[in-house]
Scaffold this active site. Structure first.
Site, PDB file in Angstrom:
ATOM      1  N   ASN A 284      -5.388   7.617   4.463  1.00 58.59           N
ATOM      2  CA  ASN A 284      -5.353   6.639   5.722  1.00 58.59           C
ATOM      3  C   ASN A 284      -3.910   6.576   6.369  1.00 58.59           C
ATOM      4  OD1 ASN A 284      -6.663   4.607   7.426  1.00 58.59           O
ATOM      5  ND2 ASN A 284      -5.080   3.528   6.560  1.00 58.59           N
ATOM      6  N   GLU A 285      -3.707   6.810   7.323  1.00 60.47           N
ATOM      7  CA  GLU A 285      -2.264   6.678   7.814  1.00 60.47           C
ATOM      8  C   GLU A 285      -1.449   7.396   7.244  1.00 60.47           C
ATOM      9  OE1 GLU A 285      -2.793   2.971  11.114  1.00 60.47           O
ATOM     10  OE2 GLU A 285      -2.086   2.352   9.086  1.00 60.47           O
TER      11      GLU A 285
ATOM     12  N   GLU B  35      -8.787   3.907  15.348  1.00 57.38           N
ATOM     13  CA  GLU B  35      -8.214   2.537  15.072  1.00 57.38           C
ATOM     14  C   GLU B  35      -7.791   2.051  16.275  1.00 57.38           C
ATOM     15  OE1 GLU B  35      -6.052   1.083  11.860  1.00 57.38           O
ATOM     16  OE2 GLU B  35      -7.163   2.554  10.365  1.00 57.38           O
TER      17      GLU B  35
ATOM     18  N   ARG C 151       0.798  -1.178  -0.036  1.00 52.39           N
ATOM     19  CA  ARG C 151       0.076   0.145   0.035  1.00 52.39           C
ATOM     20  C   ARG C 151       0.822   1.358  -0.043  1.00 52.39           C
ATOM     21  NH1 ARG C 151      -2.613   1.099   5.990  1.00 52.39           N
ATOM     22  NH2 ARG C 151      -0.793   0.807   7.191  1.00 52.39           N
TER      23      ARG C 151
END
Length: 688
Positions: free
Chosen positions: A156-157, A314, A118
């Site tokens: 995301n992150e 999260e 990713r």
């Protein structure tokens, strides 16, 4: 920015948020209705959707398919579950990297990192940004006013894997950033000290990222590249945010990664850009006391939120999948971990993820609905936690009060841990954790603040290993002490300025006069050969030969070639006092000294018991005392009020069973001094 957004408001009913990442694209649509039914059973009221949905939404360039996401959004809305909607840009689809391999990131040795994981993109790539923003426009136009939408989740992150890219595109962007920062090459050469090793630049195109060299790299070049990289990722966040705001009024955020192993974003500069501060945190079993680091991360996130409630976007119900040994949580541990975040200011608790994946690299990562299904302890714990949050709903909007501040800096971390320093055994975050753990052991609640933050509301400030400090930030600490505060500084602090230039005149540089000491040289210690101190304890990793100028010695070295010289000092300055530790102290000794400093400073020290974590939130005319028992034995704590999890009244003492949590609402009468608009203590947002 919509800074009036409340975390509890994201639930749709001002309840505490309970949620998860939901990846319906991994499942046949026939599963979705069962998922939603079970979410309602567990009490889930917010789910993050479309986090990794790019290839699902845009399977081919310019061809968008929203049928499945439409169905999921509508299903959630029909069942009263809000959506934290991802922009979907966090991982590039295969068609994009195949057509444009030039957007792939490169490491310091020039090696490309290929697709298949990713975040396979260079943050500076205009090709990536153009395609990402085109997707954001499509998603925000379609769902900007959808009834399920509660929050936008950018990427995301961000920077988890690709924060530092050394490609030619990044090099050009870095040069542009440097031009904006320094204006001229002469200013750059002066800041970087390029007279050393014949590094002087005579043209901008000579300037590169700190790629792999045969020797040590220029430390200021490396530090500036860290700064640039953090700013470059923030710039992409801002570009997506702007696209979202053109089509939607919903609040916007992204998930930070305040954790021991993540260091590449300076979140003090990111926090002002968020409508809601959100963090991801996972228990790290590579550490000696993972739950103490969890508390530090929560307190840091609260600092980024300037004391306001924040969102845990999260965490895990059990084991993760990326540590050397991925250890499942024991009985009661999930509840303890979750309510520790709540105690320290979170108004929402979310998990990765809802349903455990059957394929992919995260298939052994725990989830709310595990592979074992509902006939499992994890599922029973999930339902129990949802029920507990229902009983604790009145805590939403309350805040945490602390009399102690701990100064923490990402850019000091970048500078501290570079090569060619006195000791490779001393790492910044480990020393920060050691100071925090000592305060945690003492039962002291801590606000984590940025260098330069206003300290006037505190009684004690702890400054661990602040190797890099600006003169104006050092002055804030000095003024705090002069005006009656107390500070406890640990070694290797105040050594260099923002350009990695040593503060001349002897160590500890910027803090030398405040601390009333002077050191000419460092003497790192072999971890296997600590030095004795005159109180019978041991000093490890670091020592220095201190000369007192106005301070008094508190502890001395009792061995080694500078036996008899001070190891810990205290200096009275104005109405306050400044302590200094010139070595790594045993945890118990550091706790005792910090307690001594706290009591002298007038800090109200709570009753501390081994393994019992105590934190208080205030608001609504009450105090809410969280008692989290990490030990294997029952603990008793003196407090009166109503225990909210069991609905039992206490007139004097509450018993906290081994491994359990109790939350006591004290009797009415506590002044309601904290609230969502206070933003007290300006804990962050200090400009660099």
């Amino acid at each position: 920015m919509a800074r009036t957004t409340t975390v509890a408001g994201l639930s749709g009913t001002d309840r505490l948020v309970y949620g998860c990442d939901y990846n319906p694209e991994q499942w046949d649509p026939s599963v979705w209705h069962e998922d939603v039914r079970l979410m309602k059973e567990a009490g889930v009221n917010l789910v993050a959707v479309n986090i990794f949905g790019w290839a699902e939404l845009e399977p081919e360039e310019g061809i968008f398919r929203f049928e499945h996401l439409d169905a999921v959004m509508d299903l959630l809305a029909e069942n009263g579950i809000g959506v934290n909607l991802g922009t979907g840009t966090s991982s590039t689809p295969a068609w994009l990297t195949t057509a444009h391999p030039e957007l792939l990131p490169r490491t310091a040795d020039g090696t490309a990192r290929w697709p298949g994981g990713r975040q396979a993109f260079c943050p500076s790539s205009p090709v990536y940004r153009d395609h990402a923003l085109a997707l954001v426009e499509q998603v925000s136009a379609r769902y900007g006013s959808h009834p399920a939408l509660r929050l936008w989740h950018v990427s995301n992150e961000i920077g988890c894997h690709n924060s530092l890219c050394y490609c030619d595109v990044s090099a050009e962007a870095f040069r542009g950033w440097l031009r904006d920062r320094y204006g001229t090459l002469d200013a750059l050469n002066a800041a970087w000290g390029t007279a050393f090793w014949s590094q002087r630049y005579s043209a901008w195109d000579q300037v590169l990222p700190p790629r792999l060299t045969l020797s040590a790299t220029n430390p200021t070049q490396t530090l500036d590249f860290n700064r640039f990289s953090s700013d470059e990722l923030l710039a992409h966040y801002s570009a997506e945010e702007a696209a979202l705001r053109r089509n939607s009024d919903a609040p916007v955020t992204t998930n930070f990664m305040v954790a021991a192993h993540i260091r590449n974003q300076d979140y003090w500069s990111w926090a002002p850009e968020m409508d809601v501060i959100a963090n991801d945190h996972y228990l790290d079993h590579r550490l000696d006391t993972p739950h103490a680091e969890l508390a530090f991360a929560a307190d840091t996130t609260r600092g980024l939120a300037q004391g306001r409630p924040w969102l845990l976007m999260e965490h895990s119900t059990g084991a993760v999948n990326w540590q050397p040994r991925n250890i499942a949580k024991g009985p009661g541990e999930m509840l303890r971990n979750s309510l520790t975040h709540l105690a320290r200011g979170a108004d929402g608790l979310c998990f990765f993820q809802w349903r455990a994946s059957l394929q992919g690299s995260e298939k052994f990562h725990s989830a709310m609905l595990p592979h074992a299904g509902t006939d499992s302890q994890i599922w029973r714990d999930v339902v129990e936690l949802g029920s507990a949050l229902g009983r604790l709903r009145e805590i939403a909007g309350t805040t945490v009060h602390a009399d102690v501040a701990l100064v923490f800096s990402w850019e000091a971390w970048w500078a501290h841990d570079q090569e060619s320093h006195p000791s490779g055994d001393v790492r910044y975050i480990e020393q920060v954790h050691a100071a925090y753990k000592a305060l945690w052991d003492a039962g002291l609640t801590v606000d984590v603040v940025a260098p330069g933050a206003d300290l006037s509301a505190y009684k004690l400030a702890v400054v661990p290993n602040l190797y890099l400090v600006r003169a104006e930030h050092a002055a804030v600490i000095s003024d705090f002490v002069t005006n009656g505060g107390s500070v406890f500084v640990t070694f290797f602090s105040g050594i260099v300025d923002e350009n990695e230039r040593v503060v001349p005149g002897g160590y500890p540089g910027a803090f030398r006069d405040l601390l009333g000491i002077r050191s000419e040289e460092f003497f790192p210690l072999d971890p296997a050969h600590p030095l004795p101190l005159d109180n019978g304890s041991l000093a490890s990793l670091w020592s220095e030969a201190l000369r007192l100028t106005s301070a008094e010695a508190v502890l001395h070295y009792a061995g080694g070639h500078h036996a008899g010289t001070p190891a810990v000092t205290r200096n009275r300055v104005g109405a306050g006092e400044a302590w200094y530790s010139a070595t790594v102290l045993d945890g118990g000794v550091l706790t005792d000294l910090l307690l001594r400093a706290a009591v002298t400073a007038g800090v109200q020290v709570p009753e501390a018991q081994s393994g019992l974590e105590t934190v208080t939130r205030r608001g609504n005319g009450h105090e809410y005392v969280f008692l989290i028992n990490h030990s294997a034995e029952d603990r008793k704590y003196r407090v009166s009020g109503l225990e909210l999890l069991t609905s039992e009244a206490s007139a004097d003492v509450v018993t906290v069973p081994a491994g359990a949590v109790r939350v006591v609402r004290t009797t009415p009468g506590i002044p309601d001094t904290d609230g969502p608009d206070q933003g007290r203590k300006d804990a962050g947002n200090v400009s660099h």
